[in-house]
Every structure is written in structure tokens, then in C-alpha cells.
Write a protein that holds these residues in place. Structure first.
Motif, short mmCIF file in Angstrom:
data_model
loop_
_atom_site.label_atom_id
_atom_site.label_comp_id
_atom_site.label_asym_id
_atom_site.label_seq_id
_atom_site.Cartn_x
_atom_site.Cartn_y
_atom_site.Cartn_z
N THR A 93 0.83 -1.20 0.00
CA THR A 93 0.00 0.00 0.00
C THR A 93 0.86 1.25 0.00
O THR A 93 0.39 2.34 0.27
CB THR A 93 -0.92 0.03 1.23
N ASP B 77 2.60 -14.92 3.75
CA ASP B 77 1.95 -14.38 4.94
C ASP B 77 0.43 -14.41 4.81
O ASP B 77 -0.29 -14.74 5.75
CB ASP B 77 2.40 -12.93 5.19
N ARG C 174 -2.47 -16.65 6.98
CA ARG C 174 -3.63 -16.05 7.65
C ARG C 174 -4.93 -16.68 7.19
O ARG C 174 -5.84 -16.91 7.99
CB ARG C 174 -3.68 -14.55 7.35
N GLU D 283 -6.09 -6.55 4.41
CA GLU D 283 -5.93 -5.23 5.00
C GLU D 283 -5.25 -5.30 6.36
O GLU D 283 -4.54 -4.38 6.76
CB GLU D 283 -7.29 -4.53 5.10
N ARG D 284 -5.46 -6.39 7.06
CA ARG D 284 -4.78 -6.52 8.35
C ARG D 284 -3.29 -6.69 8.18
O ARG D 284 -2.53 -6.52 9.12
CB ARG D 284 -5.33 -7.72 9.09
N LEU D 285 -2.87 -7.10 7.00
CA LEU D 285 -1.44 -7.25 6.73
C LEU D 285 -0.89 -6.02 6.03
O LEU D 285 0.27 -5.99 5.63
CB LEU D 285 -1.21 -8.49 5.87
N ASN D 286 -1.72 -5.00 5.88
CA ASN D 286 -1.34 -3.78 5.17
C ASN D 286 -0.95 -4.07 3.72
O ASN D 286 -0.04 -3.47 3.17
CB ASN D 286 -0.20 -3.04 5.87
N LEU D 287 -1.63 -5.05 3.13
CA LEU D 287 -1.42 -5.34 1.72
C LEU D 287 -2.73 -5.04 1.00
O LEU D 287 -3.72 -4.64 1.64
CB LEU D 287 -1.08 -6.83 1.54
#
Lengths: 405, 370
Positions: free
Chosen positions: B25, B36, B40, B88-92
Motif C-alpha cells: 500500500t 503471509d 492467515r 488489509e490486516r497485513l497492510n497489503l
């Protein structure tokens, strides 16, 4: 009558090194050190530091502190670039989507502070000194993590989360140190006004300076348009001006640049600014930064640091790992990656040395043993830090290096 | 070696595989997020399956077997929402699109799995250049012979699928002028192209056995054809589509394949003898010009515009669309045809607007989430 021979056109001997010659010399010696380190698969940073130590007061003594003053400008610029970049790596959106990341940043900072403080207290270090030392230990070196990640072309959750945690702990460390310094002033009978106003000036002033830089970037960026080359020059220009202003106004470079980076990343709703790469292009300056850092380390302290230094390292280490792990597990990282993330926070900030020296410089009467212990801890962490970070990123499988040099 | 057995499936059932881009992002470049992200996703229950793909910056969503467009779409929406939340929790971020506009192929890393390592060793840099993103549509067949017939019969419509799905105008930082530049990356593989002239499952098996004995292929996976029978699933697999920018388009394309299959099986038109002679020309037209291309009709040997050819086909399909509940999907495609717009047109507009490939990918991410 023949005129007397006049050699005034020749320079005076011995030659005093000027800033340019110094910069070039630091760059070349760092280059050699870095290349040697890479040959044995050590981080290039370790090579820069080793060359610095070899040439500095620990080794041959060629880089004296008078000489290093001339290199200050390059060091300041490179720190400015790194802190700006670090600010850009902290994404508020991410902290909102994954609260555990925010909490892990706070918890590892608080826990490493408490553990270090308690440990030093039990080793009979005076309370206030123990607190200042613990506060300095909150922060992790942004430069080491960022440059190792860049060198290894690392991408992934350990890398990204480590950078965010460093941004959080740098801010927290700065605030706590500033407040503690105020208390220290008070202990040394400064006036109440000074005690209250100085930290306020530092915090508010640096915040404001960073904000002004951000605003200028948005306006100028919009006018320049989406051209990568232009925006790159603009950002470098603004970073250098901000570093300069922070120094002029006796504010802190660290906070001002972090805030600048943070706002650029998180407050650009029109997407005016391009995500121009700064790290890779700053390599020249970063080499000089680490050679100078190495030269400033005085390894003799290692001999007198002793048990307190080791205890300091152990307590800080425990605080980081225990503070990070539970939250990282909640964020869905595996046990191994969670531990590696904690481990990645090992390197101590290059400016920790400066902070320590500032404090003891202001009050030379302070406990010299605690000073030695702290400096020795910084030196040890400075040396092992890059190695530890490289290990964590390789181990986490996040490196993208195709073949070793 | 053993004979390949065709596991029959419910005729005209549909399913899709969607290859998605994983981007960061920060500058919205591709990022090696698959390990990753998959770790998840293992912890939550999904309506379909999510799998690794050859590069670590890709993941593949697999729908289950669906009777019609509506259930397929429902399933894909469920998967999309779950994946977006985890990402989104991985900032991807994830997005559709057949290519990433500015990634450098040399930066890509092969996902560590036996098959991917094998492909990478065999094909060298082609494997990394193959960091492109496609939609594979499966249509169920009652028998192997039906699958072979459909594989040939559907080839006439391959340009439609390319033009309708095209979403890869940009590649390696430039506008390629193609509507689908992704397919150019496929062409380099020696086993790409079309199924040879076999007309029954038995003949296909013979062909496969021969190729196997020459050690050219180890399984049908090694055929990188535009359309191929997939004996394990009991399907025909259409592989030319770029990954669309949203699941609605992906489902509509699957429904188009379904209705076409229904019509072809019901009417069983004879295959024109030299249909493959024009195949590459028509395919090129679709890749290069998309909806604005021309098709040389294999039966009439006349040039017709892509849009009119698709519109005529949609009209013929109306009764079959009713039979397989694909009416909504086909009317959606009719709109695309009426405006001659595909995802590539949308992407080019975003670039004109923002002048930045980073912003284009940012917009793609937003479109995928909608």
C-alpha cells in the motif's frame, strides 16, 4: 636583484582535511569496508562501522572529533532522510485495521522501559539516571533496520511491522527522554519556567516544523505535477531545509522529520505526492553516516561497562520480545515470526550515543559508572544490531537477494 | 503409463480460478505477500479455496462447482470480502487486472513448491515473465468426447473472451497499445497454442501418451493451450481471459461460457474444416484492439467487427441463457458491447486522469473491493 623564492602558492603543511576531501575519504573507506563485509555475507553496515572504528578514536585515531565535526552536515542530512522515510512507513490505516500492531508498539516500549529501569534500580543506579537510560533504550535504530531491509530487499510482515514499531518507539522514546530531561533540569535547580517551557518548545516546535514542511510539499508537489524526478528533488530539498531549520531553531531533527514523513504518507487525500524512492538513492550519505558512527564509538568503554551494561542489554531485549510477541501472535504471525519481530528491534539508535553524551555533558557530575555502562551497551548493540536484523529477515524468509555478492 | 480418465461432471456446471495481484500500500507495486497471506487465510473458513501461484506476489481464488451465475457470484463475493479483510490486516492489497502496470519481472520470486520450481528451472526467465494474471473458466462436461468437441467448438469464440475480459494494457511501465498484453507472455511457451486435431477422448489419450513417451509432458498441466480439457475436474477450461477488475465481470464471463456450451451441445454445429487457419489472426485482433478489433468469420470468411460479432452471438444465446439462468450476466455483457468498453478502457482512463501507474493500481484495488 633576484626576487626571493616565494612558495606562497603552495598550501600549508600539514594539510588540514577540508569537508569535501573528508566526505570523499569517508565514502571510499566505507565502500571498501562494506564490500569486504559483503564478501563474508555480513551486512555492509557492519563493514562501514568497522572501518569507522578502525579509523576513529578506538583504532588509529585518524578521525579525530575535530575532524568529525566537519562531517556533521552529512550525518544530519542522512538522519533526516532516514527519519522522513521511517515516518512514511507508518500507515495509520494499518494501525486502525490491525489494532494489535499499535498495541504491540506501545507495549514493547513500556515493557522495555520498565524492565530496564527496574534492573538498573536494583543494581543501585540512581533512579533518575536509571529512568533516562531506560528511556533511551526504548528506541530502536531506524537506520539499521531500514538499510538492512533495503540491502536484503526484504518484504513481508516481519520487515513491515518492524519498521512501524521502530517509528512508534522512536516517537515514544523521544517524548519520554524529553520529559525526563526536564525533570533532570529541575533536580539541578533550573527555574520552573525552563523546566516546563523547554520540553514544550521542543515538542510543539518540532511538530509545527514537520507540519509546515508537509504543507509545503503538498502545495509545491501539486504545482510541479506528477513527475518523479521533480518530486524527488523537491522532497530532498524540503528534508534538508527542515533538518537545517530544526538545528537553527534548536528543535529536534528526529521528531520534525518523522512528523513530516508521517503526514506525507497519511495526509495526502488528493494523492498529490508520488511515493518516490529515497532510501536507495541515499546510499552515499548512509555510508558516511555509519563510518562516522563507528568512528565516534569508543570501544574502551566496553572494558569498564561491565555487569550493568550486560544487564541493561538483557533487560531491554526481554522487554522488546515479551512486549511484541503476544500482540504479534494476535495479528496472525506464527510463533517464530513473532519472536523474530521482537528480535529485530535489537539495534539501538545511532542518536542514542548523542543523547547519552548530551545528558552527561549537561551534568558532568552524574554517575560516571552508569554512563560507562550505558555507552558500552550502546556499543555492543550497535555492533551486533545489524547482524541480528540480517539474521531475523533471512530467517523469516523475507529477503529477496538473489545471489550473494 | 496409465490412460487418462475423464471424470464426468454435471454438464454446464461452472467454476472459476482467479489469479490476483498482491500489492503493497506504499507504491502499489507487487509484493511477495502470498506466504503471509496464505498463512492467515488458513485460519478462516472460506466458501472456496485460496492457493499459491507461481510467483509470491500472486494468489489464486478457486470457486467451487456452481450451477449458475447467481450462486457463482455469491460465492465469489463471499471470498472476495474475506480475502480483502485479511489482506488489509497485513497492510497489503489485492486487485484484478491481467498485468501489473509497472512491476519489473526480474524482481519476482518463485513460490517455493515442487511444481513451480520445476517450471522455473525448465523455462528460465519466461517463468518470471509469466507474472501475469488470468481468469480460468471451467465448464462441466458429461463425457470426455463432449469435452473434446467443446474444446474445438469454443475456439471460435476465444476472441470474444479476450476482448471482453481484456485488462492488461500496461506492462513493465509502458502502454503496450494492446488491450490484452498478458497473452503475449503466454505465446512464448513451447506448449502454448491450441489442442491438435483430435476428435474423441480416445484420440486425445493417444496423443497424450505419445507426448508423454517423448518426455515432453508429465501431465495435462503441461499443455498451456488457450482451451484444454481438464480430465480431473471433468471440464473444459478456457484460459485466455485476463483477470477482470471485479468478481461481477468474472462471473458474467463464466456465464457466457456456460450459455455458449449449452448452445453448442444442443445444436452441435459442424466445425469448419480450416477454422484454426484463422485462429491466430482473430486472436491477435482481440488482443491488440479488444472491442475495436475485427474478426474473420471462419464460416462466411467475411470481416465483421468484434462488437457486432459478440452482439450477434449474445442474441443467438438468448434461449440458452434462460436454460442456464445466465440472462442477467449476458445483459451485463451486452452493455459492455454497446459501449465497446472493457476493463482496459477503464484502466487507460484512470491513467489519463492520474498520470501515475501507482494511482492506477490504487484505483484497481478500490474497484476490486466494491
Amino acid at each position: 636583484m633576484a626576487a626571493a623564492l616565494d612558495f606562497a602558492f603552495l598550501p600549508d603543511f600539514p594539510l588540514p582535511l577540508n569537508a569535501l576531501a573528508l566526505f570523499g575519504a569517508l565514502l571510499l573507506s566505507g565502500l571498501v569496508g562494506g564490500a569486504l563485509a559483503r564478501r563474508v555475507r555480513l551486512p555492509a553496515i557492519t563493514g562501514y562501522l568497522a572501518v569507522g572504528m578502525l579509523l576513529g578514536q578506538t583504532g588509529l585515531g585518524l578521525l579525530t572529533s575535530e575532524l568529525l565535526v566537519q562531517a556533521r552536515v552529512f550525518v544530519d542530512i542522512s538522519l533526516g532522510l532516514i527519519l522522513f522515510e521511517l515516518g512514511r512507513r507508518l500507515d495509520f490505516n494499518w494501525l486502525r485495521k490491525d489494532r494489535a500492531l499499535l498495541y504491540s508498539g506501545i507495549s514493547e516500549s513500556v515493557l522495555s522501559f520498565i524492565l530496564v529501569y527496574v534492573t538498573l534500580y536494583y543494581l543501585d543506579v540512581p533512579k533518575l539516571i536509571a529512568a533516562v537510560a531506560a528511556a533511551i533504550g526504548i528506541s530502536t535504530s531506524p537506520a539499521v533496520i531500514m538499510l538492512i531491509a533495503q540491502e536484503q530487499r526484504a518484504e513481508g510482515q516481519v520487515t513491515e511491522r518492524a519498521l512501524s514499531l521502530v517509528a512508534i518507539n522512536s516517537v515514544l522514546a523521544f517524548i519520554v527522554v524529553t520529559v525526563l530531561l526536564a525533570v533532570l533540569h529541575f533536580e539541578y535547580q533550573a527555574s520552573v519556567v525552563t523546566v516546563l517551557l523547554h520540553p514544550l518548545y521542543l515538542l510543539a516546535g518540532s511538530l509545527l516544523l514537520g507540519t509546515v514542511a508537509w504543507y509545503a510539499a503538498l502545495r509545491l508537489g501539486a504545482w510541479l505535477g506528477k513527475r518523479e524526478e521533480r518530486q524527488f528533488v523537491m522532497l530532498i530539498g524540503l528534508i534538508i531545509v527542515t533538518v537545517g531549520c530544526a538545528t537553527l531553531l534548536k528543535l529536534t531533527v528526529l521528531l520534525a522529520l518523522l512528523v513530516f514523513g508521517l503526514l506525507v504518507k497519511n495526509r495526502d487525500p488528493q494523492r498529490v505526492l508520488l511515493p518516490v524512492e529515497i532510501g536507495a538513492k541515499g546510499e552515499l550519505l548512509f555510508i558516511v553516516l555509519f563510518v562516522v558512527t563507528g568512528a565516534e564509538l569508543d570501544a574502551r568503554y566496553l572494558l569498564v561497562g561491565g555487569a550493568i551494561g550486560l544487564a541493561y542489554i538483557g533487560a531491554r531485549f526481554a522487554g522488546k520480545i515479551l512486549g511484541v510477541m503476544p500482540w504479534a501472535l494476535m495479528s496472525g504471525l506464527s510463533g517464530e515470526k513473532a519472536a523474530l519481530l521482537g528480535l529485530a528491534l535489537t539495534p539501538m539508535a545511532e542518536f542514542a550515543v548523542a543523547m547519552v553524551q548530551d545528558v552527561w555533558g549537561l551534568y558532568p557530575g552524574l554517575d560516571p559508572q552508569a554512563f560507562a555502562a550505558l555507552v558500552s551497551a550502546v556499543i555492543v548493540l550497535e555492533i551486533i544490531g545489524p547482524l541480528v536484523v540480517q539474521y531475523t529477515l533471512v530467517r523469516a524468509g523475507e529477503t529477496g537477494v538473489k545471489e550473494p555478492d | 503409463m496409465e490412460q487418462l480418465t475423464f471424470e464426468p461432471s454435471q454438464a454446464f456446471s461452472i467454476g472459476v480460478e482467479i489469479e490476483l495481484q498482491i500489492v503493497n500500500t506504499r507504491d502499489y507495486n507487487l509484493t511477495r505477500g502470498a506466504p503471509d497471506l496464505l498463512a492467515r487465510l488458513e485460519r478462516i473458513k472460506l466458501p472456496g479455496a485460496v492457493k499459491p501461484e507461481i510467483a509470491q506476489s500472486m494468489i489464486e481464488l478457486n470457486s467451487g462447482v456452481n450451477a449458475n451465475y447467481a450462486t457463482l457470484l455469491g460465492q465469489l463475493r463471499g471470498m472476495r470480502d474475506a480475502v480483502v479483510e485479511q489482506v488489509e490486516r497485513l497492510n497489503l492489497a489485492v486487485c484484478g487486472g491481467g498485468t501489473h502496470p509497472f512491476q519489473q519481472w526480474s524482481d519476482q520470486r518463485i513460490y517455493p513448491a515442487e511444481r513451480f520450481n520445476y517450471v522455473s528451472d525448465l523455462y528460465g526467465y519466461l517463468a518470471k515473465q509469466f507474472t501475469v494474471f488470468g481468469l480460468h473458466i471451467h465448464v462441466g462436461c458429461a463425457s470426455g468426447d463432449d469435452a473434446i468437441y467443446l474444446t474445438h467448438a469454443l475456439s471460435r469464440y476465444i476472441p470474444h473472451f479476450i476482448a471482453l475480459s481484456a485488462s492488461s494494457p500496461f506492462y513493465q511501465g509502458v502502454d503496450t497499445s494492446f488491450d490484452s498484453s498478458r497473452l503475449n507472455a503466454v505465446n512464448a511457451f513451447p506448449l502454448s497454442g491450441c489442442m491438435p486435431s483430435v476428435h474423441t477422448w480416445a484420440q486425445f489419450n493417444e496423443y497424450f501418451a505419445r507426448m508423454y513417451s517423448y518426455k515432453i509432458v508429465a501431465s495435462t498441466k503441461d499443455f498451456y493451450w488457450d482451451i484444454r480439457p481438464k480430465p480431473e475436474y471433468g471440464t473444459v477450461e478456457i484460459r485466455v481471459c485476463d483477470t477482470p477488475l471485479n468478481v461481477e465481470k468474472a462471473s458474467a464471463l463464466a456465464a457466457y461460457a456456460q450459455a455458449l456450451a449449452h448452445r453448442l451441445m444442443a445444436e452441435r454445429p459442424a466445425l469448419p474444416p480450416d477454422s484454426y487457419a484463422l485462429y491466430n489472426y482473430n486472436r491477435f485482433q482481440a488482443c491488440r484492439f479488444g472491442m475495436n478489433g475485427y474478426i474473420l468469420d471462419p464460416s462466411t470468411k467475411t470481416h465483421v467487427t468484434m462488437t457486432s460479432d459478440i452482439a450477434a452471438t449474445l442474441e443467438q444465446l438468448a434461449p440458452h441463457a434462460d436454460a442456464v439462468d445466465a440472462r442477467t450476466a449476458l445483459s451485463q455483457l451486452s452493455e459492455d458491447v454497446a459501449t465497446a468498453r472493457n476493463d482496459t478502457a477503464w484502466l487507460r482512463e484512470r491513467y489519463r486522469e492520474t498520470k501515475s501507474f501507482t494511482d492506477v493500481v490504487h484505483a484497481q484495488v478500490g474497484r476490486w473491493k466494491q
